[in-house]
Design a protein around this motif. Structure first.
Motif, short mmCIF file in Angstrom:
data_model
loop_
_atom_site.label_atom_id
_atom_site.label_comp_id
_atom_site.label_asym_id
_atom_site.label_seq_id
_atom_site.Cartn_x
_atom_site.Cartn_y
_atom_site.Cartn_z
N ALA A 185 0.83 -1.20 0.00
CA ALA A 185 0.00 0.00 0.00
C ALA A 185 0.87 1.25 0.00
O ALA A 185 0.58 2.24 -0.70
CB ALA A 185 -0.94 -0.01 1.21
N ALA A 186 1.96 1.23 0.79
CA ALA A 186 2.88 2.37 0.80
C ALA A 186 3.52 2.56 -0.57
O ALA A 186 3.65 3.69 -1.06
CB ALA A 186 3.97 2.16 1.85
N GLY A 187 3.90 1.45 -1.22
CA GLY A 187 4.49 1.54 -2.56
C GLY A 187 3.52 2.14 -3.56
O GLY A 187 3.92 2.91 -4.45
N ASP A 194 5.09 10.01 -7.11
CA ASP A 194 6.00 10.26 -8.24
C ASP A 194 5.25 10.87 -9.42
O ASP A 194 5.74 11.79 -10.08
CB ASP A 194 6.68 8.96 -8.67
CG ASP A 194 7.62 8.42 -7.59
OD1 ASP A 194 8.09 9.22 -6.76
OD2 ASP A 194 7.86 7.20 -7.58
N VAL A 195 4.05 10.34 -9.70
CA VAL A 195 3.27 10.84 -10.83
C VAL A 195 2.80 12.27 -10.56
O VAL A 195 2.85 13.13 -11.46
CB VAL A 195 2.06 9.91 -11.10
CG1 VAL A 195 1.12 10.54 -12.13
CG2 VAL A 195 2.55 8.57 -11.61
N LEU A 196 2.37 12.56 -9.35
CA LEU A 196 1.94 13.92 -9.02
C LEU A 196 3.11 14.90 -9.10
O LEU A 196 2.93 16.06 -9.50
CB LEU A 196 1.32 13.95 -7.62
CG LEU A 196 -0.05 13.28 -7.47
CD1 LEU A 196 -0.49 13.30 -6.00
CD2 LEU A 196 -1.09 13.97 -8.34
N THR A 197 4.29 14.44 -8.70
CA THR A 197 5.48 15.30 -8.80
C THR A 197 5.76 15.64 -10.26
O THR A 197 5.97 16.81 -10.62
CB THR A 197 6.70 14.59 -8.20
OG1 THR A 197 6.46 14.33 -6.81
CG2 THR A 197 7.95 15.46 -8.34
N VAL A 226 -0.61 12.37 0.44
CA VAL A 226 -0.21 11.02 0.02
C VAL A 226 1.16 10.66 0.61
O VAL A 226 1.37 9.52 1.06
CB VAL A 226 -0.17 10.95 -1.53
CG1 VAL A 226 0.56 9.70 -1.99
CG2 VAL A 226 -1.59 10.96 -2.09
N ALA A 227 2.08 11.62 0.65
CA ALA A 227 3.42 11.36 1.18
C ALA A 227 3.36 11.02 2.67
O ALA A 227 4.04 10.09 3.14
CB ALA A 227 4.32 12.56 0.95
N VAL A 229 0.74 9.83 4.46
CA VAL A 229 0.09 8.53 4.67
C VAL A 229 1.02 7.40 4.21
O VAL A 229 1.12 6.36 4.87
CB VAL A 229 -1.25 8.47 3.92
CG1 VAL A 229 -1.88 7.08 4.05
CG2 VAL A 229 -2.21 9.52 4.45
N GLY A 230 1.72 7.60 3.09
CA GLY A 230 2.67 6.59 2.63
C GLY A 230 3.78 6.36 3.64
O GLY A 230 4.20 5.22 3.87
N LEU A 231 4.26 7.44 4.27
CA LEU A 231 5.29 7.31 5.29
C LEU A 231 4.78 6.51 6.48
O LEU A 231 5.47 5.63 7.01
CB LEU A 231 5.76 8.70 5.73
CG LEU A 231 6.89 8.73 6.77
CD1 LEU A 231 8.17 8.12 6.21
CD2 LEU A 231 7.14 10.16 7.24
N LEU A 232 3.55 6.80 6.92
CA LEU A 232 2.97 6.07 8.04
C LEU A 232 2.82 4.58 7.71
O LEU A 232 3.14 3.72 8.54
CB LEU A 232 1.61 6.67 8.41
CG LEU A 232 0.85 5.96 9.53
CD1 LEU A 232 1.65 5.96 10.83
CD2 LEU A 232 -0.52 6.61 9.75
#
Length: 316
Positions: A185-187, A194-197, A226-227, A229-232
Motif C-alpha cells: 500500500a505504501a508503494g 511520483d506521478v503527481l510530482t 499522500v506522502a 500517509v505513505g510514510l505512516l
C-alpha cells in the motif's frame, strides 16, 4: 526524441547526454532511498506493535536520531528523484528508483562485514537487467493525447481504493502478511507521489509560472497528504517485520503503479509492437523477481538483531 533543456548555445561535456544525467540522478536517488529505508526500519522495528497505523508511531520515531537520519536520506533521494522526473517521463525514472533495494542490501552487507552470496548477486543481476530490458524495449516517452479530467480522477480513485483495500485486509492477518500488505500500500502511494510530482513540474513548465503558482492547484496538497500517509504505512510495515519481508513489496509496487499512472494520467506512451511488449513484460518480471530475491537476503534480515529489547511484541 527529447529536446535538450540546455538550449542551442550551451555545450555539454563529450559523452554526457540528457539520458545519462537522468540515469545518474535516478540511481543516486535510489541509493539514498536504500540507505534511508535501512535506517528507518532499524529504528521502527523497536516500536510497540500497538502503534502501527497510528500517528503516534511517527511522533515517537522523530525523537530517534537514526530514524531522522534515514528520513533525511529518504527526502534527499526524493529530491533527486524529482529532478530526474523534471527531465523525463515517469516510465523512465521509476525502474531506476526500484534499484534502491540493491543499495539497501549493499549497506547491510557493509555494516555487518559479510560477503554477498550467489542469491544476492542473482537478485542484483535480475533487478539491473530488468530495468535495462524495460527501458530498451519500451522506449517510454511523452507526447500522447491529453487525458481528460474524468480519466485522471477515475485512475486516482481506483488506485487509492486499491491501497485502502490492502490496509483493510492487513488489519486482519498475521504479522508477516500484514507487513507485506502495508508495504505494498505504501508503494502504491509512493507511485502516486511520483506521478503527481511529474505532473506538477510539467504543468509549471508548460504555463511558464514559478513554483508559487503550484499553490493554486490541487496537486501539491494531494502530494503532501499522500506522502504523509505513505510514510505512516511504510513505517508500520517496518514496525511489523524485518526488511526482507517489509521492503520488497513497496519497492515492486512503486514502479509498477508509477508506470501505469504515467500512461493513464500523463499520457505517456510505450512501444506496443509484439517484440517490445515481450521485452517490457520480461523486464518487469525480472525486476519483481530480483526484488523478491534481494528482499529475502539474510543481510536485510539482520536489522532485526538490533531490536533485542523490542517492547510489546504482541498484537493489539
Amino acid at each position: 526524441m527529447e529536446a535538450s533543456d540546455a538550449g542551442p548555445t550551451r555545450e555539454r561535456p563529450a559523452g554526457v547526454t540528457p539520458l545519462t544525467i537522468t540515469v545518474v540522478l535516478g540511481l543516486a536517488a535510489a541509493a539514498l532511498l536504500g540507505v534511508g529505508f535501512v535506517a528507518q526500519q532499524h529504528a521502527a522495528y523497536t516500536e510497540p506493535l500497538g502503534e502501527m497505523l497510528r500517528l503516534r508511531l511517527l511522533l515517537d520515531l522523530i525523537h530517534k536520531p537514526l530514524w531522522l537520519g534515514g528520513l533525511g536520506a529518504m527526502i534527499a533521494g526524493q529530491v533527486l528523484g524529482a529532478l530526474a522526473l523534471h527531465r523525463t517521463d515517469v516510465a523512465r525514472v521509476e525502474p531506476l528508483l526500484a534499484t534502491n533495494l540493491i543499495f539497501a542490501l549493499a549497506m547491510a552487507a557493509a555494516v555487518y562485514r559479510e560477503r554477498l552470496g550467489r542469491w544476492e548477486w542473482l537478485g542484483a543481476v535480475l533487478v539491473s537487467g530488468g530495468v535495462a530490458a524495460f527501458l530498451l524495449s519500451g522506449e517510454p516517452h511523452s507526447g500522447g493525447p491529453p487525458v481528460s479530467a474524468s480519466v485522471v480522477w477515475v485512475a486516482m480513485l481506483v488506485t487509492l481504493l486499491t491501497a485502502a483495500g490492502l490496509v483493510v485486509v492487513a488489519v486482519r492477518v498475521t504479522l508477516p502478511i500484514k507487513a507485506m500488505l502495508l508495504a505494498a500500500a505504501a508503494g502504491i502511494l509512493y507511485g502516486i507521489q511520483d506521478v503527481l510530482t511529474r505532473d506538477s513540474l510539467v504543468r509549471m513548465g508548460r504555463t511558464g509560472h514559478g513554483p508559487a503558482w503550484l499553490l493554486t492547484t490541487w496537486q501539491p496538497y494531494t502530494l503532501i497528504m499522500v506522502a504523509v500517509v505513505g510514510l505512516l504505512l511504510s513505517q508500520s510495515a517496518f514496525d511489523a517485520a524485518p526488511l526482507r519481508v517489509s521492503l520488497p513489496a513497496a519497492t515492486a509496487a512503486e514502479p509498477i503503479i508509477g508506470i501505469v499512472l504515467g500512461v493513464a494520467i500523463l499520457g505517456e506512451r510505450l512501444r506496443v509492437d509484439p517484440p517490445a511488449l515481450a521485452g517490457e513484460v520480461a523486464g518487469l518480471i525480472a525486476l519483481v523477481t530480483g526484488i523478491v530475491i534481494l528482499g529475502r537476503s539474510p543481510f536485510l534480515a539482520k536489522s532485526e538483531q538490533g531490536a533485542s529489547r523490542r517492547p510489546e511484541r504482541r498484537q493489539k
